[in-house]
Enzyme design. Structure first.
Site, PDB file in Angstrom:
ATOM      1  N   SER A  15       0.928  -1.103   0.072  1.00 37.32           N
ATOM      2  CA  SER A  15      -0.002  -0.041   0.009  1.00 37.32           C
ATOM      3  C   SER A  15       0.906   1.276  -0.158  1.00 37.32           C
ATOM      4  CB  SER A  15      -0.757   0.049   1.307  1.00 37.32           C
ATOM      5  OG  SER A  15      -1.589  -1.265   1.293  1.00 37.32           O
ATOM      6  N   GLU A  35       9.221  -5.517  -6.277  1.00 38.35           N
ATOM      7  CA  GLU A  35       8.362  -6.044  -5.313  1.00 38.35           C
ATOM      8  C   GLU A  35       8.828  -7.714  -5.777  1.00 38.35           C
ATOM      9  OE1 GLU A  35       6.018  -6.119  -2.780  1.00 38.35           O
ATOM     10  OE2 GLU A  35       6.283  -8.461  -2.819  1.00 38.35           O
ATOM     11  N   CYS A  43      -2.107  -6.040   2.491  1.00 39.27           N
ATOM     12  CA  CYS A  43      -3.434  -5.475   2.386  1.00 39.27           C
ATOM     13  C   CYS A  43      -4.317  -6.434   1.320  1.00 39.27           C
ATOM     14  CB  CYS A  43      -3.620  -4.181   2.425  1.00 39.27           C
ATOM     15  SG  CYS A  43      -5.193  -3.547   2.072  1.00 39.27           S
ATOM     16  N   CYS A  48      -6.089  -7.358   4.514  1.00 40.44           N
ATOM     17  CA  CYS A  48      -7.479  -6.940   4.810  1.00 40.44           C
ATOM     18  C   CYS A  48      -8.447  -7.157   3.716  1.00 40.44           C
ATOM     19  CB  CYS A  48      -7.253  -5.260   4.735  1.00 40.44           C
ATOM     20  SG  CYS A  48      -5.773  -4.660   5.352  1.00 40.44           S
ATOM     21  N   LYS A  51      -9.487 -10.974   3.758  1.00 35.60           N
ATOM     22  CA  LYS A  51      -9.853 -11.105   4.924  1.00 35.60           C
ATOM     23  C   LYS A  51     -11.451 -10.697   4.889  1.00 35.60           C
ATOM     24  CE  LYS A  51     -10.446  -8.187   7.498  1.00 35.60           C
ATOM     25  NZ  LYS A  51      -9.450  -7.572   8.508  1.00 35.60           N
ATOM     26  N   TYR A  99      -3.372  -2.488  -9.463  1.00 33.83           N
ATOM     27  CA  TYR A  99      -2.140  -1.837  -8.682  1.00 33.83           C
ATOM     28  C   TYR A  99      -0.803  -1.753  -9.943  1.00 33.83           C
ATOM     29  CZ  TYR A  99      -3.433  -1.498  -3.951  1.00 33.83           C
ATOM     30  OH  TYR A  99      -3.717  -0.979  -2.698  1.00 33.83           O
ATOM     31  N   GLY A 178      -4.767 -12.695  20.811  1.00 36.61           N
ATOM     32  CA  GLY A 178      -5.842 -12.082  21.093  1.00 36.61           C
ATOM     33  C   GLY A 178      -5.996 -10.656  20.466  1.00 36.61           C
ATOM     34  N   TYR A 180      -5.997  -8.156  16.775  1.00 34.92           N
ATOM     35  CA  TYR A 180      -6.851  -8.112  15.386  1.00 34.92           C
ATOM     36  C   TYR A 180      -7.173  -9.425  14.666  1.00 34.92           C
ATOM     37  CZ  TYR A 180      -6.592  -3.013  14.925  1.00 34.92           C
ATOM     38  OH  TYR A 180      -6.838  -1.636  15.267  1.00 34.92           O
ATOM     39  N   GLU A 184     -10.529 -11.706  14.457  1.00 35.77           N
ATOM     40  CA  GLU A 184     -11.313 -11.833  13.066  1.00 35.77           C
ATOM     41  C   GLU A 184     -11.175 -13.136  12.666  1.00 35.77           C
ATOM     42  OE1 GLU A 184     -10.463  -7.318  11.577  1.00 35.77           O
ATOM     43  OE2 GLU A 184      -9.281  -8.860  10.605  1.00 35.77           O
ATOM     44  N   ARG A 201      -2.874 -14.956  25.924  1.00 40.99           N
ATOM     45  CA  ARG A 201      -2.095 -14.765  27.235  1.00 40.99           C
ATOM     46  C   ARG A 201      -2.880 -13.914  28.308  1.00 40.99           C
ATOM     47  NH1 ARG A 201       3.207 -11.864  25.255  1.00 40.99           N
ATOM     48  NH2 ARG A 201       2.340  -9.736  24.692  1.00 40.99           N
ATOM     49  N   GLY A 264       1.230 -11.425  16.602  1.00 40.74           N
ATOM     50  CA  GLY A 264       2.045 -10.192  16.312  1.00 40.74           C
ATOM     51  C   GLY A 264       2.594 -10.459  14.976  1.00 40.74           C
ATOM     52  N   ASP A 305       4.451  -0.685   7.519  1.00 43.99           N
ATOM     53  CA  ASP A 305       4.689  -1.703   8.478  1.00 43.99           C
ATOM     54  C   ASP A 305       6.048  -1.952   8.805  1.00 43.99           C
ATOM     55  OD1 ASP A 305       1.959  -1.830   8.811  1.00 43.99           O
ATOM     56  OD2 ASP A 305       1.926  -4.039   8.206  1.00 43.99           O
ATOM     57  N   ALA A 343     -11.223  -0.534  12.804  1.00 39.42           N
ATOM     58  CA  ALA A 343     -12.392  -1.428  13.064  1.00 39.42           C
ATOM     59  C   ALA A 343     -11.742  -2.860  13.134  1.00 39.42           C
ATOM     60  CB  ALA A 343     -13.245  -1.208  11.721  1.00 39.42           C
ATOM     61  N   HIS A 438     -33.776   8.019  11.808  1.00 38.46           N
ATOM     62  CA  HIS A 438     -34.513   6.914  12.198  1.00 38.46           C
ATOM     63  C   HIS A 438     -35.109   6.227  11.445  1.00 38.46           C
ATOM     64  CE1 HIS A 438     -36.871   5.298  15.550  1.00 38.46           C
ATOM     65  NE2 HIS A 438     -38.252   5.575  14.702  1.00 38.46           N
ATOM     66  N   GLU A 443     -28.345   6.185  15.435  1.00 41.56           N
ATOM     67  CA  GLU A 443     -29.050   7.390  15.915  1.00 41.56           C
ATOM     68  C   GLU A 443     -28.798   7.459  17.663  1.00 41.56           C
ATOM     69  OE1 GLU A 443     -33.578   7.333  16.135  1.00 41.56           O
ATOM     70  OE2 GLU A 443     -33.307   5.247  15.340  1.00 41.56           O
TER      71      GLU A 443
HETATM   72  P1  NDP Z   1      -1.787  -7.662  17.560  1.00 37.50           P
HETATM   73  O1  NDP Z   1      -0.786  -6.704  17.691  1.00 37.50           O
HETATM   74  O2  NDP Z   1      -3.190  -6.827  17.068  1.00 37.50           O
HETATM   75  O3  NDP Z   1      -2.020  -8.834  18.457  1.00 37.50           O
HETATM   76  C1  NDP Z   1      -0.952  -9.491  18.759  1.00 37.50           C
HETATM   77  C2  NDP Z   1      -1.711 -10.539  19.704  1.00 37.50           C
HETATM   78  O4  NDP Z   1      -0.449 -11.508  19.988  1.00 37.50           O
HETATM   79  C3  NDP Z   1      -1.886  -9.599  21.040  1.00 37.50           C
HETATM   80  O5  NDP Z   1      -2.961 -10.458  21.625  1.00 37.50           O
HETATM   81  C4  NDP Z   1      -0.632 -10.055  21.946  1.00 37.50           C
HETATM   82  O6  NDP Z   1      -0.914 -10.039  23.257  1.00 37.50           O
HETATM   83  C5  NDP Z   1      -0.392 -11.511  21.416  1.00 37.50           C
HETATM   84  N1  NDP Z   1       1.032 -11.734  21.468  1.00 37.50           N
HETATM   85  C6  NDP Z   1       2.089 -11.205  21.316  1.00 37.50           C
HETATM   86  N2  NDP Z   1       3.341 -11.875  21.585  1.00 37.50           N
HETATM   87  C7  NDP Z   1       2.872 -12.862  22.313  1.00 37.50           C
HETATM   88  C8  NDP Z   1       3.617 -14.145  22.806  1.00 37.50           C
HETATM   89  N3  NDP Z   1       4.656 -14.313  22.939  1.00 37.50           N
HETATM   90  N4  NDP Z   1       2.831 -15.030  23.459  1.00 37.50           N
HETATM   91  C9  NDP Z   1       1.188 -14.804  23.580  1.00 37.50           C
HETATM   92  N5  NDP Z   1       0.750 -13.982  22.965  1.00 37.50           N
HETATM   93  C10 NDP Z   1       1.392 -13.030  22.214  1.00 37.50           C
HETATM   94  O7  NDP Z   1      -1.229  -8.177  16.080  1.00 37.50           O
HETATM   95  P2  NDP Z   1      -1.936  -9.084  14.984  1.00 37.50           P
HETATM   96  O8  NDP Z   1      -0.918  -9.934  14.534  1.00 37.50           O
HETATM   97  O9  NDP Z   1      -3.381  -9.419  15.362  1.00 37.50           O
HETATM   98  O10 NDP Z   1      -2.192  -8.034  14.059  1.00 37.50           O
HETATM   99  C11 NDP Z   1      -1.084  -7.376  13.444  1.00 37.50           C
HETATM  100  C12 NDP Z   1      -1.428  -5.792  13.074  1.00 37.50           C
HETATM  101  O11 NDP Z   1      -2.228  -5.847  11.864  1.00 37.50           O
HETATM  102  C13 NDP Z   1      -2.500  -5.283  14.143  1.00 37.50           C
HETATM  103  O12 NDP Z   1      -1.849  -4.564  14.923  1.00 37.50           O
HETATM  104  C14 NDP Z   1      -3.272  -4.232  13.187  1.00 37.50           C
HETATM  105  O13 NDP Z   1      -2.583  -2.968  13.088  1.00 37.50           O
HETATM  106  C15 NDP Z   1      -3.158  -4.819  12.112  1.00 37.50           C
HETATM  107  N6  NDP Z   1      -4.569  -5.396  11.557  1.00 37.50           N
HETATM  108  C16 NDP Z   1      -5.443  -4.662  11.257  1.00 37.50           C
HETATM  109  C17 NDP Z   1      -6.543  -5.099  10.844  1.00 37.50           C
HETATM  110  C18 NDP Z   1      -7.866  -4.436  10.686  1.00 37.50           C
HETATM  111  O14 NDP Z   1      -7.542  -2.887  10.756  1.00 37.50           O
HETATM  112  N7  NDP Z   1      -9.195  -4.838  10.927  1.00 37.50           N
HETATM  113  C19 NDP Z   1      -6.765  -6.492  10.870  1.00 37.50           C
HETATM  114  C20 NDP Z   1      -5.770  -7.200  10.782  1.00 37.50           C
HETATM  115  C21 NDP Z   1      -4.483  -6.655  11.462  1.00 37.50           C
HETATM  116  P3  NDP Z   1      -1.234  -8.709  24.163  1.00 37.50           P
HETATM  117  O15 NDP Z   1      -2.315  -8.007  23.703  1.00 37.50           O
HETATM  118  O16 NDP Z   1      -1.009  -9.285  25.617  1.00 37.50           O
HETATM  119  O17 NDP Z   1       0.292  -8.062  23.826  1.00 37.50           O
END
Ligand code: NDP
Length: 461
Positions: A15, A35, A43, A48, A51, A99, A178, A180, A184, A201, A264, A305, A343, A438, A443
């Site tokens: 992007s 690339e 994305c 995105c 997904k 693109y 836990g 995004y 999702e 965790r 992550g 990123d 979102a 409405h 609303e």
């Molecule tokens: P996130 O940062 O959202 O989530 C990573 C998750 O992994 C968190 O719950 C984190 O826990 C957990 N985690 C990280 N390291 C460990 C570990 N060593 N052991 C156990 N749990 C761990 O990253 P994602 O990979 O889900 O997404 C990456 C990025 O991509 C997002 O930050 C977002 O910006 C982007 N994205 C956006 C979307 C959208 O706009 N709808 C959709 C998908 C991705 P904790 O919270 O405790 O740190």
């Protein structure tokens, strides 16, 4: 003045990279872009866009059920994963084509190869071994899922990359994380009929979001049948006869068909020649940039990123546009990372902009919190037990709305629109003066007249 092959060379066709390259080329600059995989980047190719197509696919199971409440009899339904993948791949190929066409029309030179820095002005194109020089270089190589190679059995797990190309839909899946992506995909797989477990965790999923939405989404997901294990992590994965056996810290072994890690992402900076060029990175390997996206080398910029800022597509595009203003329009422009609406395409969706109640309480002495929780109109006939949550966080001192949080259908669409008044600094009085549309769910945002509660010096009163 030394002469260069290109005014601008961009490494990475996602992007941020494509936007920067295309706009610079349209301004008459001589631009090259490389690339190594597919134009469109995370994305478009494996993020995105596919997904969201999966989210749509996964919602039909509920649509079919809900139809009965409105008088419809829906015949027996079945789902074909391969058909979905085929349709998705066709759409992604079309977008990738657009693109490329955009770059081509702007007369940027497209290279389908990995590219690495040789020095501050030289890039090596690996496919041919050719080197090219450029006055300005942009690094926009993005990131990739963190594989957690320290986890025993990590190689048996998939990431979101593979989730888009699974040969078969698994019968059961365990998703670790836990954030995004984990949330999702848990909803996507569940909606497609996969027995889904999420393991996280922390105490509650989506750690950076408002607590009401986190709790509301957790409850809604569990009610659908998604199992959520908090305060737990995977400690090992091994292959057994009937699938993958997963060990966890809390000693809750389970066997599933597929394990997906969504823990992550890691910036793509290895072997990129950054050291040779003198580009500094942080401990996570992300390229360090200043407020104008300039790296430690004055003619090299980094966008999206690969830098340690906000990992969102619109942010990378915005950073690219600021780069264009700064470098090619003599108008130094800093990307604005404040108040980004976002979102989570969970089911129900989360849409949010501004401060969570918790963060606002740390920053301001007094808050007014307006909160509504209600059953959306559609659920009255569908019979689905679902709740919508809407929350406005208002700074009592100046009445500015500093946070808006929604859980429910179309929350993402609403977040985009709410992004404007919140960014503009509108007050709660501006919201109150706005006539309601409405009957809509949104609303509620302009009809919450008195605060549900206040937060004074961090305490709810
Ligand atoms: P996130 O940062 O959202 O989530 C990573 C998750 O992994 C968190 O719950 C984190 O826990 C957990 N985690 C990280 N390291 C460990 C570990 N060593 N052991 C156990 N749990 C761990 O990253 P994602 O990979 O889900 O997404 C990456 C990025 O991509 C997002 O930050 C977002 O910006 C982007 N994205 C956006 C979307 C959208 O706009 N709808 C959709 C998908 C991705 P904790 O919270 O405790 O740190």
């Amino acid at each position: 003045m030394p002469s260069f092959d290109f005014d601008l060379f961009v490494i990475g066709g996602g992007s941020g990279g494509v936007r920067g390259a295309r706009v610079a080329a349209s301004l008459g600059k001589k631009v090259g872009i490389a690339e190594e995989y597919r134009y469109g980047g995370t994305c478009v190719i494996r993020g995105c866009v596919p997904k969201k197509l999966f989210v749509y696919a996964s919602q039909y199971s509920e649509h079919f059920e809900d139809a009965a409440g409105f008088g419809w009899t829906v015949g027996e339904s079945s789902f074909d994963w391969k058909k979905l993948i085929e349709a998705k791949d066709k759409e992604i190929a079309r977008l990738e084509g657009l693109y490329r066409k955009g770059l081509d029309n702007a007369k940027a030179e497209i290279f389908d190869t990995r590219a690495e820095l040789v020095d501050a002005h030289t890039v090596k194109l690996l496919k041919t071994g050719q080197t090219v020089t450029a006055k300005t270089i942009v690094i926009a190589t993005g990131g990739r899922p963190n594989l957690h190679t320290a986890l025993p059995g990590y190689e048996l797990c998939i990431s979101s990359n593979e989730a888009f190309h699974l040969k078969e839909l698994p019968k059961s899946i365990l998703i670790a994380g836990g954030g995004y992506i984990a949330v999702e995909f848990a909803n996507i797989f569940h909606g497609l009929g996969v027995e889904t477990t999420l393991i996280y965790r922390g105490a509650e999923i989506l750690s950076r979001f408002d607590h009401d939405l986190r709790k509301g989404l957790h409850e809604a997901m569990e009610e659908k049948g998604i199992r959520i294990l908090c305060h737990d992590i995977i400690t090992g994965v091994e292959k057994v006869e009937n699938g993958l056996k997963v060990r966890t810290k809390n000693d809750k072994p389970l066997t599933v068909d597929t394990v997906m890690l969504a823990l992550g992402r890691t910036p793509n900076t290895e072997n990129l020649g950054l050291e040779a060029a003198g580009v500094a990175t942080n401990e996570q390997g992300a390229v360090i940039v200043d407020e104008y996206s300039r790296t430690s080398v004055s003619n090299i910029y980094a966008l999206g990123d690969v830098t340690d800022r906000v990992q969102l597509t619109p942010v990378a595009i915005h950073e690219a546009m600021c780069f264009i203003e700064t470098v090619y329009k003599n108008n130094p422009t800093r990307p604005d990372h404040e108040l980004i609406a976002t979102a989570v395409f969970s089911q129900p969706e989360i849409g949010t902009v501004g401060l969570t109640e918790e963060d606002a309480a740390k920053r301001y002495p007094e808050l007014e919190v307006y909160r509504a929780q209600f059953r959306p109109m559609k659920a009255t006939l569908s019979g689905r037990s679902e709740k919508m949550i809407m929350k406005l966080i208002v700074n009592a001192a100046d009445r500015k709305v500093i946070g808006a949080h929604i859980l429910g259908h179309d929350a993402g669409e609403m977040a985009q629109l709410l992004g404007v008044p919140v960014k503009a600094g509108c007050t709660k009085d501006d919201f109150d003066r706005t006539m309601a549309v409405h009957p809509t769910a949104s609303e509620e945002l302009v009809t919450m007249y008195s605060p549900s509660y206040r937060i004074r010096n961090g305490e709810r009163v």
